[in-house]
Design a protein around this motif. Structure first.
Motif, PDB file in Angstrom:
ATOM      1  N   ILE A 162       0.856  -1.183   0.000  1.00 12.41           N
ATOM      2  CA  ILE A 162       0.000   0.000   0.000  1.00 12.41           C
ATOM      3  C   ILE A 162       0.892   1.232   0.000  1.00 12.41           C
ATOM      4  N   GLY A 163       0.751   2.045  -1.018  1.00  9.89           N
ATOM      5  CA  GLY A 163       1.584   3.235  -1.158  1.00  9.89           C
ATOM      6  C   GLY A 163       1.161   4.359  -0.222  1.00  9.89           C
ATOM      7  N   ASP A 164       1.723   5.533  -0.428  1.00 16.50           N
ATOM      8  CA  ASP A 164       1.495   6.694   0.437  1.00 16.50           C
ATOM      9  C   ASP A 164       0.025   7.104   0.393  1.00 16.50           C
ATOM     10  N   THR A 165      -0.660   7.026   1.524  1.00 14.17           N
ATOM     11  CA  THR A 165      -2.068   7.425   1.586  1.00 14.17           C
ATOM     12  C   THR A 165      -2.238   8.876   2.034  1.00 14.17           C
ATOM     13  N   GLN A 166      -1.284   9.373   2.840  1.00 13.43           N
ATOM     14  CA  GLN A 166      -1.285  10.761   3.320  1.00 13.43           C
ATOM     15  C   GLN A 166      -2.664  11.189   3.838  1.00 13.43           C
ATOM     16  N   ILE A 167      -3.173  10.381   4.763  1.00 15.58           N
ATOM     17  CA  ILE A 167      -4.504  10.620   5.319  1.00 15.58           C
ATOM     18  C   ILE A 167      -4.477  11.805   6.276  1.00 15.58           C
ATOM     19  N   LYS A 168      -5.505  12.612   6.164  1.00 17.80           N
ATOM     20  CA  LYS A 168      -5.679  13.769   7.030  1.00 17.80           C
ATOM     21  C   LYS A 168      -7.172  14.005   7.209  1.00 17.80           C
ATOM     22  N   PRO A 169      -7.579  14.792   8.179  1.00 12.18           N
ATOM     23  CA  PRO A 169      -9.007  15.003   8.413  1.00 12.18           C
ATOM     24  C   PRO A 169      -9.719  15.531   7.168  1.00 12.18           C
ATOM     25  N   GLY A 170     -10.876  14.932   6.887  1.00  7.48           N
ATOM     26  CA  GLY A 170     -11.736  15.449   5.823  1.00  7.48           C
ATOM     27  C   GLY A 170     -11.550  14.840   4.452  1.00  7.48           C
ATOM     28  N   VAL A 171     -10.512  14.006   4.254  1.00 11.28           N
ATOM     29  CA  VAL A 171     -10.313  13.435   2.921  1.00 11.28           C
ATOM     30  C   VAL A 171     -11.143  12.162   2.764  1.00 11.28           C
ATOM     31  N   ASN A 172     -11.470  11.844   1.514  1.00 11.34           N
ATOM     32  CA  ASN A 172     -12.245  10.650   1.212  1.00 11.34           C
ATOM     33  C   ASN A 172     -11.384   9.400   1.430  1.00 11.34           C
ATOM     34  N   ILE A 173     -11.964   8.378   2.056  1.00 11.70           N
ATOM     35  CA  ILE A 173     -11.211   7.142   2.295  1.00 11.70           C
ATOM     36  C   ILE A 173     -11.966   5.917   1.779  1.00 11.70           C
ATOM     37  N   ASP A 174     -12.807   6.093   0.767  1.00 13.27           N
ATOM     38  CA  ASP A 174     -13.488   4.941   0.169  1.00 13.27           C
ATOM     39  C   ASP A 174     -12.479   3.918  -0.345  1.00 13.27           C
ATOM     40  N   HIS A 200      -7.680  12.245  -2.939  1.00 19.46           N
ATOM     41  CA  HIS A 200      -7.770  13.696  -2.908  1.00 19.46           C
ATOM     42  C   HIS A 200      -6.631  14.321  -3.716  1.00 19.46           C
ATOM     43  N   GLU A 201      -6.763  15.593  -3.977  1.00 19.73           N
ATOM     44  CA  GLU A 201      -5.708  16.320  -4.667  1.00 19.73           C
ATOM     45  C   GLU A 201      -4.957  17.198  -3.675  1.00 19.73           C
ATOM     46  N   GLU A 202      -3.682  17.388  -3.940  1.00 19.94           N
ATOM     47  CA  GLU A 202      -2.835  18.210  -3.087  1.00 19.94           C
ATOM     48  C   GLU A 202      -2.684  19.589  -3.734  1.00 19.94           C
ATOM     49  N   ASP A 203      -3.093  20.631  -3.010  1.00 14.02           N
ATOM     50  CA  ASP A 203      -3.075  21.984  -3.563  1.00 14.02           C
ATOM     51  C   ASP A 203      -1.687  22.408  -4.028  1.00 14.02           C
ATOM     52  N   TYR A 204      -0.666  21.985  -3.275  1.00 15.19           N
ATOM     53  CA  TYR A 204       0.681  22.450  -3.599  1.00 15.19           C
ATOM     54  C   TYR A 204       1.176  21.919  -4.945  1.00 15.19           C
ATOM     55  N   LYS A 205       0.542  20.827  -5.450  1.00 16.11           N
ATOM     56  CA  LYS A 205       0.984  20.246  -6.709  1.00 16.11           C
ATOM     57  C   LYS A 205       0.325  20.895  -7.924  1.00 16.11           C
ATOM     58  N   GLY A 206      -0.766  21.635  -7.690  1.00 18.45           N
ATOM     59  CA  GLY A 206      -1.421  22.316  -8.789  1.00 18.45           C
ATOM     60  C   GLY A 206      -2.176  21.363  -9.704  1.00 18.45           C
ATOM     61  N   PRO A 207      -2.890  21.909 -10.709  1.00 15.94           N
ATOM     62  CA  PRO A 207      -3.725  21.080 -11.579  1.00 15.94           C
ATOM     63  C   PRO A 207      -2.947  20.108 -12.451  1.00 15.94           C
ATOM     64  N   GLN A 208      -1.689  20.405 -12.759  1.00 11.60           N
ATOM     65  CA  GLN A 208      -0.900  19.496 -13.588  1.00 11.60           C
ATOM     66  C   GLN A 208      -0.225  18.417 -12.748  1.00 11.60           C
ATOM     67  N   SER A 255      -4.873   0.197 -10.158  1.00  6.78           N
ATOM     68  CA  SER A 255      -5.155   1.623 -10.009  1.00  6.78           C
ATOM     69  C   SER A 255      -6.275   1.813  -9.004  1.00  6.78           C
ATOM     70  N   ILE A 256      -6.359   3.009  -8.470  1.00 11.67           N
ATOM     71  CA  ILE A 256      -7.406   3.293  -7.487  1.00 11.67           C
ATOM     72  C   ILE A 256      -8.783   3.162  -8.111  1.00 11.67           C
ATOM     73  N   GLU A 257      -8.895   3.488  -9.411  1.00  8.67           N
ATOM     74  CA  GLU A 257     -10.179   3.366 -10.100  1.00  8.67           C
ATOM     75  C   GLU A 257     -10.601   1.900 -10.211  1.00  8.67           C
ATOM     76  N   ARG A 258      -9.643   1.043 -10.569  1.00  3.08           N
ATOM     77  CA  ARG A 258      -9.954  -0.386 -10.665  1.00  3.08           C
ATOM     78  C   ARG A 258     -10.273  -0.971  -9.304  1.00  3.08           C
ATOM     79  N   LEU A 259      -9.535  -0.566  -8.312  1.00  2.00           N
ATOM     80  CA  LEU A 259      -9.762  -1.052  -6.951  1.00  2.00           C
ATOM     81  C   LEU A 259     -11.169  -0.699  -6.478  1.00  2.00           C
ATOM     82  N   LEU A 260     -11.579   0.551  -6.690  1.00  2.00           N
ATOM     83  CA  LEU A 260     -12.919   0.974  -6.279  1.00  2.00           C
ATOM     84  C   LEU A 260     -13.990   0.235  -7.064  1.00  2.00           C
ATOM     85  N   GLY A 261     -13.748   0.030  -8.357  1.00  2.00           N
ATOM     86  CA  GLY A 261     -14.735  -0.660  -9.181  1.00  2.00           C
ATOM     87  C   GLY A 261     -14.911  -2.121  -8.806  1.00  2.00           C
TER      88      GLY A 261
END
Length: 257
Positions: free
Chosen positions: A5-17, A210-218, A242-248
């Motif tokens: 399991i790679g870096d999850t970087q969990i913090k309050p308020g992020v989705n954990i599905d 989730h997305e990290e603000d410091y990384k920007g849209p790209q 991938s996370i998409e396949r895992l969720l599916g």
């Protein structure tokens, strides 16, 4: 099979599905070993880069810690439910080896303690994880599993800084099959050396939705997922989900947090 399991970087308020989904994967596929490669926690309240900025306003260390343990409880619930069922039916219980290699984000907590000795002992994640039966390895420690080295990252022994450059450069420098986290980009390479030995190297990438603000849209368009290593005792068979396949494939909407 080893599940990484790679870096999850969990913090309050992020989705954990996706965390719930990987818990279902564990019960369905029953890996012999589960490796949490580090940076399970994010610890935004301790971010050096955000210090003095508006983004750190309202962040609380207690909430950071609780969010990570809550996610662990979500992930392990299907396993604990299975164990309870097996116990009641007097069946052999599924009992994988769970390994946690501390990341630089978790290490923020212990740097904070060193800088504030009056708070020593007030906050901890190492002992609670060990009490849960998790094999915990401190920051930069390396653990070998089935002739593969695992660590949050591998560093130059002369400088202590992570090996840089291409993935093949890391494999040559480390000189052994390895899996690490730390960087968001997924990378894989392999090589055959003169004695006939096969070696491979993996940089896991991230496992958060989730997305990290410091990384920007790209910068947020990077790989997110988990890794399965089959036939670890011989030639390694690498499977990336991938996370998409895992969720599916594994997420149950009833689990949505």
């Amino acid at each position: 099979m080893i599940l990484v399991i790679g870096d999850t970087q969990i913090k309050p308020g992020v989705n954990i599905d996706h965390i719930a989904a990987v818990g279902n994967l564990i019960v369905k596929e029953r890996p012999e070993t589960i490796v949490i490669i580090g940076d399970w926690w994010d610890f935004p309240s301790l971010s050096f880069f955000a210090k003095g900025k508006a983004e750190i306003e309202g962040k609380r260390l207690h909430d950071d810690i609780e969010s990570g343990f809550h996610a662990l409880a979500i992930m392990f619930k299907p396993w604990l439910d299975l164990v309870e069922k097996q116990r009641n039916q007097k069946m052999k219980m599924y009992n994988p080896r769970v390994v946690f290699t501390e990341g630089n984000h978790e290490h923020r907590l212990y740097r904070f303690m060193e800088d504030n000795p009056n708070m020593q002992g007030m906050f901890d994640i190492r002992k609670p994880l060990k009490d849960m039966g998790i094999e915990y390895h401190n920051f930069r420690e390396v653990v070998e599993i089935d002739n593969i080295l695992f660590s949050h990252f591998f560093s130059n022994p002369m400088s202590g800084r992570p090996w840089g450059g291409s993935i093949i450069n890391k494999l040559v420098k480390i000189g052994h099959s390895f899996v690490q986290g730390h960087t968001q980009v997924f990378e894989y390479t392999e090589r055959h050396i003169s004695n006939g030995e096969f070696q491979f190297g993996v940089t896991m990438g991230a496992f958060y939705s989730h997305e990290e603000d410091y990384k920007g849209p790209q910068g947020n368009r990077h790989f997110r997922g988990v890794l399965k290593i089959h036939n670890a005792e011989s030639r390694k068979d690498i499977e990336v989900l991938s996370i998409e396949r895992l969720l599916g494939d594994y997420f149950d909407e009833k689990q949505s947090a």
